[in-house]
Structures are given as C-alpha cells and as structure tokens.
Write a protein that holds these residues in place. Structure first.
Motif, PDB file in Angstrom:
ATOM      1  N   PHE A  24       0.846  -1.190   0.000  1.00 63.19           N
ATOM      2  CA  PHE A  24       0.000   0.000   0.000  1.00 63.19           C
ATOM      3  C   PHE A  24       0.879   1.236   0.000  1.00 63.19           C
ATOM      4  O   PHE A  24       2.046   1.169   0.365  1.00 63.19           O
ATOM      5  N   PHE A  25       0.303   2.366  -0.372  1.00 60.90           N
ATOM      6  CA  PHE A  25       1.055   3.604  -0.337  1.00 60.90           C
ATOM      7  C   PHE A  25       0.113   4.760  -0.037  1.00 60.90           C
ATOM      8  O   PHE A  25      -1.098   4.597  -0.004  1.00 60.90           O
ATOM      9  N   SER A  26       0.693   5.921   0.209  1.00 58.72           N
ATOM     10  CA  SER A  26      -0.066   7.144   0.476  1.00 58.72           C
ATOM     11  C   SER A  26       0.125   8.101  -0.689  1.00 58.72           C
ATOM     12  O   SER A  26       1.147   8.072  -1.357  1.00 58.72           O
ATOM     13  N   PHE A  50      -9.945   3.869  -5.484  1.00 62.89           N
ATOM     14  CA  PHE A  50      -9.310   3.695  -4.176  1.00 62.89           C
ATOM     15  C   PHE A  50     -10.179   4.209  -3.031  1.00 62.89           C
ATOM     16  O   PHE A  50      -9.821   4.048  -1.871  1.00 62.89           O
ATOM     17  N   THR A  51     -11.325   4.846  -3.323  1.00 63.70           N
ATOM     18  CA  THR A  51     -12.271   5.260  -2.273  1.00 63.70           C
ATOM     19  C   THR A  51     -13.571   4.469  -2.392  1.00 63.70           C
ATOM     20  O   THR A  51     -14.556   4.817  -1.754  1.00 63.70           O
ATOM     21  N   ILE A  74      -3.659   3.112  -0.121  1.00 63.71           N
ATOM     22  CA  ILE A  74      -4.085   2.897  -1.506  1.00 63.71           C
ATOM     23  C   ILE A  74      -3.382   1.639  -1.999  1.00 63.71           C
ATOM     24  O   ILE A  74      -2.160   1.537  -1.884  1.00 63.71           O
ATOM     25  N   PRO A  75      -4.133   0.642  -2.492  1.00 63.18           N
ATOM     26  CA  PRO A  75      -3.484  -0.581  -2.988  1.00 63.18           C
ATOM     27  C   PRO A  75      -2.456  -0.249  -4.067  1.00 63.18           C
ATOM     28  O   PRO A  75      -2.723   0.553  -4.953  1.00 63.18           O
ATOM     29  N   GLY A  76      -1.286  -0.872  -3.957  1.00 60.98           N
ATOM     30  CA  GLY A  76      -0.194  -0.564  -4.865  1.00 60.98           C
ATOM     31  C   GLY A  76      -0.087  -1.512  -6.037  1.00 60.98           C
ATOM     32  O   GLY A  76      -0.809  -2.501  -6.135  1.00 60.98           O
ATOM     33  N   ASN A  77       0.838  -1.183  -6.918  1.00 63.90           N
ATOM     34  CA  ASN A  77       1.182  -1.990  -8.087  1.00 63.90           C
ATOM     35  C   ASN A  77       0.000  -2.237  -9.015  1.00 63.90           C
ATOM     36  O   ASN A  77      -0.177  -3.328  -9.546  1.00 63.90           O
ATOM     37  N   CYS A  78      -0.821  -1.214  -9.192  1.00 60.85           N
ATOM     38  CA  CYS A  78      -1.931  -1.286 -10.153  1.00 60.85           C
ATOM     39  C   CYS A  78      -2.296   0.145 -10.552  1.00 60.85           C
ATOM     40  O   CYS A  78      -1.783   1.098  -9.995  1.00 60.85           O
ATOM     41  N   PHE A 124      -1.064   5.881 -11.269  1.00 60.85           N
ATOM     42  CA  PHE A 124      -0.246   4.675 -11.326  1.00 60.85           C
ATOM     43  C   PHE A 124       0.349   4.484  -9.934  1.00 60.85           C
ATOM     44  O   PHE A 124       1.135   5.298  -9.478  1.00 60.85           O
ATOM     45  N   SER A 125      -0.066   3.434  -9.275  1.00 55.55           N
ATOM     46  CA  SER A 125       0.404   3.230  -7.903  1.00 55.55           C
ATOM     47  C   SER A 125       1.527   2.215  -7.872  1.00 55.55           C
ATOM     48  O   SER A 125       1.303   1.030  -7.995  1.00 55.55           O
ATOM     49  N   GLN A 126       2.723   2.713  -7.733  1.00 52.61           N
ATOM     50  CA  GLN A 126       3.899   1.852  -7.635  1.00 52.61           C
ATOM     51  C   GLN A 126       4.395   1.900  -6.208  1.00 52.61           C
ATOM     52  O   GLN A 126       4.582   2.973  -5.656  1.00 52.61           O
TER      53      GLN A 126
END
Length: 128
Positions: A24-26, A50-51, A74-78, A124-126
């Motif tokens: 996860f990330f912020s 993400f909400t 926030i779920p990452g890698n997607c 893009f959540s990396q």
C-alpha cells in the motif's frame, strides 16, 4: 522423486516477499483554482477506485491557497481511476498520471469531457 520435491520445499521455506501481503502507499492530492483570487468553491472532493467511488472531501489550506487531501492505504502496483470534483462537477487535475476512457458506471458518472471524448484520471500506484 517425492523426496526431491520435499527437500526443494525446505530450500524455500518462506514465500516470495511480494506474495506475503499486499503493498500500500499514500498519496497527496492537491487542487487549486486556475484563476487565483476568484470565488472559492464550496467543496472540493476526490472520488475513485481507491475510495470505493465514495466522495472524500479535500481540506482548504488558506496559507497556500490550495485544497489538499492525503489518502492512506491505496493498494499498490496497479492503476487506479479517479476524478476530482469541484462543487460536485468534474474538474481538471494537472497532477494526474494520465487520462483513461471511462468503462464502469461509476467512472461514467464522474467523467470529464475533453476534446478527445469523456475521460477519467489515472493514478499509477507503484510501491517501492
């Protein structure tokens, strides 16, 4: 042959680190009016995958004249799709990672009209 498979399993007792838990990330979302000094919107919100497509209000920072919100977990890698809403209407986000064609009913509900057709923003959540 069974013995070989069994010893191989002992050679890797722990699963791959990425398989252990989701990453996860912020992210800090920011928005400010294109014309400073104009009337301030009543509300600025973020809504997206993400909400759960629930609107989340942003807070106004009077010192810097910007609306902002930090979202955690926030779920990452997607890739996520989202929209910025100003007084309930889609608004441009110059900090987005790109534009996507809306596919789901939620995306179509919040789409922004662009010269190339309706779009939603991409994030893009990396995770590192």
């Amino acid at each position: 042959m069974t013995h070989k498979l069994h010893s191989h399993a002992h050679a890797h007792p722990h699963p791959h680190p990425a398989a252990k838990r989701p990453q996860f990330f912020s992210k800090i979302f920011r928005w400010q009016p294109e014309t400073p000094g104009g009337p301030l919107p009543v509300k600025v919100e973020i809504v997206g995958s993400f909400t759960g497509w629930q609107t989340t209000p942003m807070k106004y920072d009077r010192t810097n004249g910007i609306w902002q919100l930090t979202l955690e977990n926030i779920p990452g890698n997607c890739t996520h799709n989202y929209m910025l809403l100003v007084n309930g209407r889609p608004a441009k986000d110059k900090h987005s990672d790109g534009l996507a064609v809306p596919h789901t009913d939620q995306e179509k509900k919040y789409q922004l009209e662009t010269p190339r057709g309706p779009r939603v923003f991409m994030l893009f959540s990396q995770t590192k």
